[in-house]
Structure formats: C-alpha cells, structure tokens
Design an enzyme around this catalytic site. Structure first.
Site, PDB file in Angstrom:
ATOM      1  N   SER A 138      72.984 -37.787  84.365  1.00 29.82           N
ATOM      2  CA  SER A 138      72.219 -38.593  83.430  1.00 29.82           C
ATOM      3  C   SER A 138      73.198 -39.502  82.697  1.00 29.82           C
ATOM      4  CB  SER A 138      71.456 -37.682  82.478  1.00 29.82           C
ATOM      5  OG  SER A 138      70.727 -38.428  81.550  1.00 29.82           O
ATOM      6  N   TYR A 152      67.730 -48.989  82.300  1.00 29.26           N
ATOM      7  CA  TYR A 152      68.709 -47.976  82.737  1.00 29.26           C
ATOM      8  C   TYR A 152      68.522 -46.681  81.941  1.00 29.26           C
ATOM      9  CZ  TYR A 152      73.307 -45.741  83.389  1.00 29.26           C
ATOM     10  OH  TYR A 152      74.319 -44.857  83.655  1.00 29.26           O
ATOM     11  N   LYS A 156      67.197 -42.899  83.142  1.00 27.62           N
ATOM     12  CA  LYS A 156      67.989 -41.678  82.925  1.00 27.62           C
ATOM     13  C   LYS A 156      67.172 -40.659  82.112  1.00 27.62           C
ATOM     14  CE  LYS A 156      71.976 -42.608  84.985  1.00 27.62           C
ATOM     15  NZ  LYS A 156      72.355 -41.896  86.230  1.00 27.62           N
TER      16      LYS A 156
END
Ligand SMILES: NC(=O)c1ccc[n+]([C@@H]2O[C@H](COP(=O)([O-])OP(=O)(O)OC[C@H]3O[C@@H](n4cnc5c(N)ncnc54)[C@H](OP(=O)(O)O)[C@@H]3O)[C@@H](O)[C@H]2O)c1
Length: 241
Positions: A138, A152, A156
């Site tokens: 992550s 992004y 994650k």
C-alpha cells in the site's frame, strides 16, 4: 538454516526499487524466489546475482490473464507458493486540471486490479495447502488527503480495505495476509513526475531507501506461530504528516 529456508516466494515488480530489494532480502533469508516484472533483462541480471534460488517471469501484470499465468508458472517452477509479494505499481499524480485521463485505466489495472486478481488466486492456492503469506504494498498515501493524490491514494486505500478483508476471510486457514505501507522511498517510481518537469517527492525530504521497506516485508514474512504482523506503516524520519 534461516527462517525462510525451504519456502518459495514470488515478488512482483522485482526489476527495480522495493521489489528488487525485497527479492534479495527473501533470497538471503533462504527462500527460493520467482522474480516478476516486464523488463526481462533486469530480471535476468538479478536472478544471476541471486543465484540458483532465483528464477524469473517476464510478464505485464496489467493483462487480464497475468495472475493465472503467474500461478501456473510458479507451480511448474517452484511446486507450491508460500509467499506472494504484490509490489508492482506505478505513481501518477496530478491536480484535477491536469490529470491525463489516458493514465487512469493503466493505473487502476496495475495498482489495484492486478494485486486483487493475484491475491484471490494465490489465496485459494495457499488455503488449499493450509499455509501461506500474502503481502500487498500500500502507501502512507492511502490515508492522506493531499492535492494531486486522489487517484493513486484512493486506489491504495481500496487495496488496503480489500487486503484487510482478505485477512479476515483467511482467518484460521493458515494463510497470513498483510499490508506494508511505505512512506517516501527513493526509487524509479518518481521518474514519471520528474520527466514531466515536476519535483520528485523524494526530493522534498531525506527519503528512505528500498532496503528499509524490504526489511519490513521480510519481518512480516518471518512471523511464526499464531502471529500475523498484518499492518506496517514505514515513515521516513522527516515525514511530517
Ligand atoms: N517509492 C515510494 O516512495 C513508495 C511509497 C509508497 C508506496 N510505494 C509502492 O511500492 C511499490 C513499489 O514501488 P517502487 O517505489 O519500488 O517503484 P519502482 O522502482 O518504479 O518499481 C515498480 C515496479 O513495478 C513494476 N511494474 C510496473 N508496471 C508493471 C506491469 N504492468 N507489469 C509488471 N510489472 C510492473 C516495474 O517493473 P517493469 O517496469 O519492469 O514492469 C517495477 O519493477 C508500488 O506498489 C508503490 O506504489 C512506493
């Protein structure tokens, strides 16, 4: 004998950065390692450096059948898989005014879909053998609200939630599932922003190096008995959020 002697491991994104360092660390701890990424010449070089305990698979993980190809190849080459490190990823950041929509699907494909597909297939494989370890990479960005990081960081965060639910679903099966969330670590992941004339995030503060994250991943893989180090957030010492 070391802790991971006799274990087999797959590391995705092993052609650079955190994946490359992790492959070395797992091999040094005694595991046989399959290196996966697209740049085959780099995988060949790393496999040669590691020696007999390494093999490689050149593969674009954004393809729909990639996880199955990875599992089939691993079974053929390693027998069974004890450890899967879903590390491959890319970073694309931009403010709403400038985000290139052509980058959206490739980002989802590698940062979320590929990791989920591999997690599901390998979890079934490991559960059938009664043991295993899945580590999904992550980011500390999963829990930050910062301009430019929505896509992004959002992916994650989704991977975090998926991974933690997988841990719950694997409870009692012998399969450990965990999340390693790095902070700023100097790797090629920042080359894209630098090529666009933007400062790399690893230029703002003294960053970590890939070995710092590889140590955390190794620690997770070395858990024994009833312990599962399921969440590790590794911040750079100068990170101030
Ligand atoms: N560096 C940081 O500060 C940081 C912070 C938080 C989280 N992370 C996460 O850590 C992980 C590793 O990143 P890194 O910093 O080590 O980046 P990196 O050095 O750029 O490595 C990324 C790896 O992913 C592979 N990859 C990318 N697209 C792929 C595809 N379609 N198919 C197969 N492999 C692919 C690349 O190999 P090929 O190009 O050869 O395919 C490369 O080996 C990522 O998930 C990233 O999001 C990094």
């Amino acid at each position: 004998m070391t802790n991971l002697s006799g274990k087999t491991a797959i590391v995705t994104g092993a052609s650079s950065g955190i994946g490359e360092a992790t492959a070395r660390a797992l091999a040094q701890a005694g595991a046989r390692v399959m290196l996966v990424a697209r740049r085959e010449e780099r995988l060949i070089a790393l496999a040669a450096e590691i020696g007999d305990s390494a093999c490689h698979l050149a593969l674009d993980l954004s393809q729909e059948d990639a996880a199955q190809v990875m599992l089939d190849t691993a079974i053929a080459q390693l027998g069974k898989v004890d450890i899967l490190i879903n590390n491959a990823g890319i970073l694309r950041t931009s403010h709403v005014d400038a985000f290139d929509l052509a980058e959206l699907e490739p980002l989802i494909a590698i940062n979320y879909t590929a990791a989920v597909r591999a997690s599901l297939l390998f979890a079934r494989h490991m559960k059938a053998h009664g043991s295993g370890q899945i580590v999904n990479l992550s980011s500390i960005g999963a829990s930050l609200t910062a301009a430019g990081t929505g896509i992004y960081g959002g992916l994650k965060a989704a991977l975090d939630r998926f991974t933690d639910v997988l841990r719950v679903e694997m409870a009692g099966s012998g399969v450990r599932v965990g999340i390693v969330a790095p902070g700023t670590t100097t790797t090629e992941i920042f080359e894209d922003m630098k090529s666009k004339g933007l400062p790399g995030w690893d230029e703002y503060i003294p960053p970590m190096v890939p070995d710092d994250i590889a140590r955390a991943i190794l620690f997770m893989c070395e858990q024994t008995g009833n312990a599962n180090a399921a969440r590790m957030h590794i911040y750079a010492t100068s990170e101030a959020f």
